[in-house]
Scaffold this motif. Structure first.
Motif, PDB file in Angstrom:
ATOM      1  N   SER A  57       0.838  -1.197   0.000  1.00 36.56           N
ATOM      2  CA  SER A  57       0.000   0.000   0.000  1.00 36.56           C
ATOM      3  C   SER A  57       0.875   1.251   0.000  1.00 36.56           C
ATOM      4  O   SER A  57       2.036   1.212   0.393  1.00 36.56           O
ATOM      5  N   GLU A  61      -3.640   5.546   1.155  1.00 38.99           N
ATOM      6  CA  GLU A  61      -4.465   4.640   0.370  1.00 38.99           C
ATOM      7  C   GLU A  61      -5.473   3.903   1.256  1.00 38.99           C
ATOM      8  O   GLU A  61      -5.281   3.778   2.460  1.00 38.99           O
ATOM      9  N   THR A  62      -6.539   3.404   0.649  1.00 36.99           N
ATOM     10  CA  THR A  62      -7.529   2.594   1.354  1.00 36.99           C
ATOM     11  C   THR A  62      -7.394   1.150   0.897  1.00 36.99           C
ATOM     12  O   THR A  62      -7.427   0.867  -0.292  1.00 36.99           O
ATOM     13  N   ASN A 111     -18.128   5.445   0.855  1.00 41.86           N
ATOM     14  CA  ASN A 111     -17.660   5.314  -0.522  1.00 41.86           C
ATOM     15  C   ASN A 111     -18.511   4.273  -1.257  1.00 41.86           C
ATOM     16  O   ASN A 111     -18.048   3.165  -1.517  1.00 41.86           O
ATOM     17  N   LYS A 113     -19.411   3.917  -4.301  1.00 39.18           N
ATOM     18  CA  LYS A 113     -18.908   3.528  -5.623  1.00 39.18           C
ATOM     19  C   LYS A 113     -17.645   2.668  -5.525  1.00 39.18           C
ATOM     20  O   LYS A 113     -17.226   2.075  -6.497  1.00 39.18           O
ATOM     21  N   ASN A 115     -14.527   3.677  -5.046  1.00 40.76           N
ATOM     22  CA  ASN A 115     -13.402   4.299  -5.731  1.00 40.76           C
ATOM     23  C   ASN A 115     -12.125   4.234  -4.893  1.00 40.76           C
ATOM     24  O   ASN A 115     -12.154   4.441  -3.689  1.00 40.76           O
ATOM     25  N   ASN A 116     -11.007   3.969  -5.560  1.00 35.16           N
ATOM     26  CA  ASN A 116      -9.669   3.983  -4.945  1.00 35.16           C
ATOM     27  C   ASN A 116      -9.545   3.048  -3.751  1.00 35.16           C
ATOM     28  O   ASN A 116      -8.966   3.397  -2.733  1.00 35.16           O
ATOM     29  N   ILE A 117     -10.091   1.841  -3.888  1.00 32.76           N
ATOM     30  CA  ILE A 117      -9.956   0.821  -2.857  1.00 32.76           C
ATOM     31  C   ILE A 117      -9.183  -0.341  -3.446  1.00 32.76           C
ATOM     32  O   ILE A 117      -9.487  -0.824  -4.529  1.00 32.76           O
ATOM     33  N   LYS A 118      -8.166  -0.796  -2.712  1.00 33.37           N
ATOM     34  CA  LYS A 118      -7.349  -1.922  -3.138  1.00 33.37           C
ATOM     35  C   LYS A 118      -7.696  -3.127  -2.258  1.00 33.37           C
ATOM     36  O   LYS A 118      -7.720  -3.013  -1.031  1.00 33.37           O
TER      37      LYS A 118
END
Length: 121
Positions: A57, A61-62, A111, A113, A115-118
């Motif tokens: 990560s 970041e999430t 969140n 949608k 977005n920006n999740i790993k």
């Protein structure tokens, strides 16, 4: 003959149902993917250490873990971690590094949608 896994934990069943509903309403594939991972046997849930989160990560970041976060290792940057469960020492280390521990139901509200999740396993 294959045995079908039926979940007996009503909270987990509700989380899976909510993930599927949110996936269909928002037309997002990430939540259905996480729901499928949670429908598997609990023995196959990943146990992820902080060292792996630190390695894969970036700062700010999430990261989503469809299982439990354990405290082995050091977290040297700020990261928001979403998981089904956290060990007490892991949540302390995450918060001391400046990150947040977030439950699956909270991330659905923050969140929707995805977005920006790993996703890490």
């Amino acid at each position: 003959m294959v045995r079908k896994n039926t979940k007996t934990n009503p909270n987990l069943v509700q989380i899976i149902r909510t993930l599927k509903d949110k996936s269909h309403s928002e037309d997002v594939a990430i939540w259905i993917n996480v729901a499928k991972k949670l429908e598997r046997s609990t023995r196959s849930y990943p146990d992820v250490n902080l060292s792996k989160i630190n390695r894969y990560s970036a700062d700010g970041e999430t990261v989503l873990i469809p299982g439990k976060v354990l405290s082995d290792g050091v977290l040297d940057h700020k990261v928001n971690v979403v998981a089904l469960k956290f060990s007490e020492s892991a949540s302390t280390k995450i918060e001391n590094a400046g990150g947040k521990t977030i439950s699956l139901t909270e991330i659905l509200e923050e969140n929707p949608k995805g977005n920006n999740i790993k996703i890490l396993e």
